[in-house]
Write a protein that holds these residues in place. Structure first.
Motif, PDB file in Angstrom:
ATOM      1  N   ILE A 118       0.865  -1.182   0.000  1.00  0.00           N
ATOM      2  CA  ILE A 118       0.000   0.000   0.000  1.00  0.00           C
ATOM      3  C   ILE A 118       0.901   1.231   0.000  1.00  0.00           C
ATOM      4  CG2 ILE A 118      -0.222   0.110   2.517  1.00  0.00           C
ATOM      5  CD1 ILE A 118      -3.209   0.947   1.936  1.00  0.00           C
ATOM      6  N   HIS A 119       0.498   2.209  -0.789  1.00  0.00           N
ATOM      7  CA  HIS A 119       1.235   3.471  -0.905  1.00  0.00           C
ATOM      8  C   HIS A 119       0.297   4.572  -0.408  1.00  0.00           C
ATOM      9  CE1 HIS A 119       4.078   1.207  -3.406  1.00  0.00           C
ATOM     10  NE2 HIS A 119       3.013   0.713  -4.001  1.00  0.00           N
ATOM     11  N   PRO A 120       0.415   4.961   0.875  1.00  0.00           N
ATOM     12  CA  PRO A 120      -0.543   5.909   1.447  1.00  0.00           C
ATOM     13  C   PRO A 120      -0.602   7.259   0.743  1.00  0.00           C
ATOM     14  CG  PRO A 120       0.766   4.886   3.171  1.00  0.00           C
ATOM     15  CD  PRO A 120       1.384   4.494   1.863  1.00  0.00           C
ATOM     16  N   PRO A 124      -1.473   7.505  -7.934  1.00  0.00           N
ATOM     17  CA  PRO A 124      -2.522   8.374  -8.466  1.00  0.00           C
ATOM     18  C   PRO A 124      -3.669   8.625  -7.484  1.00  0.00           C
ATOM     19  CG  PRO A 124      -2.573   6.225  -9.526  1.00  0.00           C
ATOM     20  CD  PRO A 124      -1.372   6.243  -8.645  1.00  0.00           C
ATOM     21  N   VAL A 125      -3.867   7.722  -6.516  1.00  0.00           N
ATOM     22  CA  VAL A 125      -4.932   7.878  -5.519  1.00  0.00           C
ATOM     23  C   VAL A 125      -4.351   7.603  -4.137  1.00  0.00           C
ATOM     24  CG1 VAL A 125      -6.860   7.306  -7.052  1.00  0.00           C
ATOM     25  CG2 VAL A 125      -5.658   5.480  -5.863  1.00  0.00           C
ATOM     26  N   LYS A 126      -5.050   8.056  -3.124  1.00  0.00           N
ATOM     27  CA  LYS A 126      -4.616   7.819  -1.753  1.00  0.00           C
ATOM     28  C   LYS A 126      -4.798   6.338  -1.420  1.00  0.00           C
ATOM     29  CE  LYS A 126      -4.784  10.646   2.321  1.00  0.00           C
ATOM     30  NZ  LYS A 126      -5.559  11.533   3.155  1.00  0.00           N
ATOM     31  N   ASN A 127      -3.881   5.772  -0.670  1.00  0.00           N
ATOM     32  CA  ASN A 127      -3.894   4.354  -0.309  1.00  0.00           C
ATOM     33  C   ASN A 127      -3.905   3.454  -1.539  1.00  0.00           C
ATOM     34  OD1 ASN A 127      -3.893   4.968   2.421  1.00  0.00           O
ATOM     35  ND2 ASN A 127      -6.116   5.098   2.485  1.00  0.00           N
ATOM     36  N   GLU A 146     -11.273   5.371  -0.873  1.00  0.00           N
ATOM     37  CA  GLU A 146     -10.162   5.244   0.061  1.00  0.00           C
ATOM     38  C   GLU A 146     -10.417   4.190   1.144  1.00  0.00           C
ATOM     39  OE1 GLU A 146      -7.833   8.171   3.159  1.00  0.00           O
ATOM     40  OE2 GLU A 146      -8.958   9.062   1.514  1.00  0.00           O
ATOM     41  N   ALA A 147     -11.598   4.188   1.732  1.00  0.00           N
ATOM     42  CA  ALA A 147     -11.919   3.223   2.789  1.00  0.00           C
ATOM     43  C   ALA A 147     -11.988   1.800   2.236  1.00  0.00           C
ATOM     44  CB  ALA A 147     -13.231   3.596   3.460  1.00  0.00           C
ATOM     45  N   ALA A 151      -9.707  -1.543   3.339  1.00  0.00           N
ATOM     46  CA  ALA A 151     -10.297  -2.847   3.688  1.00  0.00           C
ATOM     47  C   ALA A 151      -9.780  -3.933   2.750  1.00  0.00           C
ATOM     48  CB  ALA A 151     -11.818  -2.764   3.623  1.00  0.00           C
ATOM     49  N   LEU A 152      -9.666  -3.612   1.474  1.00  0.00           N
ATOM     50  CA  LEU A 152      -9.154  -4.587   0.499  1.00  0.00           C
ATOM     51  C   LEU A 152      -7.703  -4.943   0.824  1.00  0.00           C
ATOM     52  CD1 LEU A 152      -9.396  -6.203  -2.140  1.00  0.00           C
ATOM     53  CD2 LEU A 152      -8.670  -4.134  -3.348  1.00  0.00           C
ATOM     54  N   TYR A 153      -6.905  -3.970   1.191  1.00  0.00           N
ATOM     55  CA  TYR A 153      -5.510  -4.224   1.540  1.00  0.00           C
ATOM     56  C   TYR A 153      -5.409  -5.214   2.707  1.00  0.00           C
ATOM     57  CZ  TYR A 153      -0.835  -3.462   3.399  1.00  0.00           C
ATOM     58  OH  TYR A 153       0.427  -3.653   3.881  1.00  0.00           O
TER      59      TYR A 153
END
Length: 162
Positions: A118-120, A124-127, A146-147, A151-153
């Motif tokens: 994960i790249h917080p 291109p997008v957050k998380n 984002e949420a 959860a997927l991560y």
């Protein structure tokens, strides 16, 4: 959340499939109701000018507005026809991305070497979530909010750990 596990990694940790798709807030059935209500509300003021030349002056703008709205919503639907399928077997992990107007993209790696990252803030997008394995790193679930990506991560970390 627009995610489906079949079967869940808890039921069968060796082989499972994850399917992801973008969230749809306006279903096709509701699109018909929305367009009908919009036409009715916009046409209501035209009742006053029925039988006059003003009606013919306003009608092209009414038709242009309805046509533009219909076109814009349909373009949004076509762009949202993305489907991602992650299939994990005891030996391999395979991600297939079905794009709406482009050829499908495939990635495959040895399951043992696949890791979830994960790249917080970068990306291109957050998380931003990526899968790394073999010689490539690929994104997964970039269209989720984002949420949902968080959860997927967590779910992917647990599922690929076994």
């Amino acid at each position: 959340m627009p995610i489906e596990w079949s079967p869940s990694p808890a039921e069968n940790p060796q082989s499972w499939r994850l399917t992801l798709w973008p969230h749809r807030s306006l279903l096709r059935r509701d699109f018909v109701l929305f367009m009908g209500a919009t036409c009715l509300l916009v046409a209501l003021p035209l009742v006053v000018v029925i039988g006059s030349a003003i009606l013919w002056g306003l009608l092209p703008f009414f038709a242009l507005m309805v046509g533009g709205l219909w076109y814009a919503i349909n373009v949004s639907y076509r762009r949202g026809e993305v489907l991602e399928e992650l299939t994990v077997t005891p030996d391999t992990a395979r991600l297939i991305r079905h794009n709406p107007n482009a050829p499908r993209q495939e990635w495959e790696a040895n399951r043992y070497w696949v890791s979830v990252h994960i790249h917080p803030t970068e990306g291109p997008v957050k998380n931003y979530i990526t899968l790394r394995g073999g010689d490539r790193e690929v994104e997964i679930g970039g269209f989720l909010d984002e949420a949902e990506r968080l959860a997927l991560y967590d779910d992917l970390k647990r599922a690929l750990k076994t």
